[in-house]
Design an enzyme around this catalytic site. Structure first.
Site, PDB file in Angstrom:
ATOM      1  N   HIS A  62       0.685  -1.245  -0.068  1.00 48.08           N
ATOM      2  CA  HIS A  62       0.160  -0.063   0.160  1.00 48.08           C
ATOM      3  C   HIS A  62       0.992   1.224  -0.127  1.00 48.08           C
ATOM      4  O   HIS A  62       1.970   1.168   0.267  1.00 48.08           O
ATOM      5  CB  HIS A  62      -0.873  -0.152   1.091  1.00 48.08           C
ATOM      6  CG  HIS A  62      -0.323  -0.084   2.562  1.00 48.08           C
ATOM      7  ND1 HIS A  62       0.332  -1.423   3.080  1.00 48.08           N
ATOM      8  CD2 HIS A  62       0.073   0.701   3.431  1.00 48.08           C
ATOM      9  CE1 HIS A  62       0.757  -1.135   4.239  1.00 48.08           C
ATOM     10  NE2 HIS A  62       0.684   0.235   4.466  1.00 48.08           N
ATOM     11  N   HIS A 322       0.343  -0.380  13.129  1.00 51.73           N
ATOM     12  CA  HIS A 322      -0.043  -1.108  11.890  1.00 51.73           C
ATOM     13  C   HIS A 322       1.175  -1.678  11.202  1.00 51.73           C
ATOM     14  O   HIS A 322       2.147  -1.924  12.239  1.00 51.73           O
ATOM     15  CB  HIS A 322      -0.479   0.120  10.840  1.00 51.73           C
ATOM     16  CG  HIS A 322       0.414   1.202  10.808  1.00 51.73           C
ATOM     17  ND1 HIS A 322       1.490   1.367   9.903  1.00 51.73           N
ATOM     18  CD2 HIS A 322       0.631   2.457  11.500  1.00 51.73           C
ATOM     19  CE1 HIS A 322       2.027   2.522  10.069  1.00 51.73           C
ATOM     20  NE2 HIS A 322       1.445   3.220  11.011  1.00 51.73           N
TER      21      HIS A 322
END
Length: 400
Positions: A62, A322
């Site tokens: 990402h 994350h």
């Protein structure tokens, strides 16, 4: 849940390396109008910062925060590489790469869902057996059944505020409803009625059966009577039929509510509120003592024995643990001989290996979450000291 369609999946892909794979995925995200041209540079930059390999043959490339403005809408593109592509820092192969376009933190929701779905030990074997697009959809969305969490605890399976004489009456009511919808068979009925339910606390009980689970479902009975069983109050009973891993989120939520003594919320909740309470992945009540302002900024490690050290640290990262800060933590822990576990004290409290990226992300640590580390080995103290320093430094992201 992950919004995934067959059009988002690309089978039988090939790439010589992960950079080539990322370029292919970025091209698909662009063609499908998820992102604008240039987003690929953010994906490559993110990968250069830290590998987006989750484990179990899964990678989630990402973009960076600096390329979020190029995202038109949140979405994913899934590429399946039958031969695998070397992706992890230690040469691990990814067979599924999920390219994520997200303009804010929506990707964290997708990521946490994936960690629940892909936490099984046999996931990599299942990935290698993929033949069709349907196989990918079923694997990534957990659609081994067509049930959703809402259907698992549907209105028809809840009987609230009824008079009852004893706990056994609630057991009978629950199993009869599960049997009526063919969620269980007679073996389940016999075993669950024969076994004493487990007391969770605050008047809430739970029971199940090893055998006879035909599909995922939870029956709930709540009484208005003032009952006691073995000097413990009886207010509500959950009877669980678990056929697949689809119930993991609900079971983890129950564990979290038990840990934080929030089960009392079930005493007066409506059917819709009960569904929301049990399917939510985070606590709905914030402890008065859980303010990051009150947490020790210089954690104190407590040595429990010659080779075991326990310490508590507070997450300072704005977006929690994350993939990037988690991967920094995993790299650090792997430098030591000691085995290290971590538990989110503001989550389920369950300890997981600090060398598993997938499991660390799955604990759902946010900014201000308290993490308890336990290190066992000849360099336990050094490991704990290094972990504490790294967390206080932001795990590669610095201070806010």
């Amino acid at each position: 849940m992950l919004q995934l369609t067959k059009d988002d999946i690309y089978l039988d892909q090939q790439a010589d390396n992960k950079q080539e794979a990322i370029k292919k995925i970025a091209s698909a995200l662009t063609q499908q109008q998820f992102v604008e041209e240039g987003y690929v540079e953010g994906m490559l930059a993110r990968e250069a910062q830290a590998a987006t390999y989750l484990g179990s043959g899964i990678a989630i490339p990402h973009g960076t925060t600096t390329t979020r403005h190029l995202v038109k809408k949140t979405g994913v593109q899934v590429f399946y590489f039958p031969d695998g592509v070397i992706w992890g820092d230690e040469g691990e192969k990814a067979y599924i790469a999920i390219g994520i376009a997200a303009s804010s933190d929506e990707h964290l929701t997708i990521l946490r869902q994936l960690t629940h779905v892909l936490g099984d030990d046999d996931v990599e074997d299942r990935i290698k057996q993929i033949k069709t697009v349907d196989d990918v959809v079923a694997l990534l969305t957990g659609q081994s059944t067509s049930e959703t969490n809402e259907n698992i605890i549907s209105d028809d399976l809840m009987l609230l505020d009824i008079p009852a004489d004893n706990l056994e009456m609630l057991q009978a009511l629950n199993v009869s409803r599960l049997k009526r919808i063919n969620a269980v068979n007679t073996q389940f009925v016999a075993q669950s009625l024969d076994q004493k339910p487990t007391y969770l606390g605050q008047g809430v009980w739970v029971n199940d059966s090893i055998d006879g689970n035909l599909k995922d479902a939870i029956a709930i009975s709540r009484t208005t009577s003032s009952l006691n069983d073995a000097d413990k109050p009886v207010k509500l009973l959950l009877t669980i039929s678990a056929k697949t891993a689809a119930l993991d989120v609900i079971i983890n939520r129950l564990a979290e509510m038990t840990y934080h003594q929030q089960l009392v919320q079930l005493h007066t909740a409506t059917k819709m509120q009960i569904q929301q309470l049990l399917t939510s992945e985070q606590s709905t009540t914030v402890s008065q003592n859980n303010s990051a302002e009150n947490e020790a900024k210089t954690p104190v490690a407590t040595e429990t024995n010659a080779t075991s050290v326990t310490a508590e640290f507070t997450v300072i990262n704005p977006h929690g643990l994350h993939t990037r800060p988690s991967s920094v933590l995993v790299k650090l822990v792997k430098q030591f001989n000691s085995s290290v576990t971590v538990a989110n004290l503001d989550g389920t409290g369950n300890a997981v290996s600090a060398t598993s990226l997938m499991k660390i992300v799955a604990i759902g640590a946010k900014k201000g979450s308290r993490l308890q580390f336990v290190a066992n080995g000849d360099d336990a103290q050094q490991a704990i000291d290094a972990i504490g320093q790294a967390i206080n430094d932001g795990l590669g992201e610095g201070h806010e």
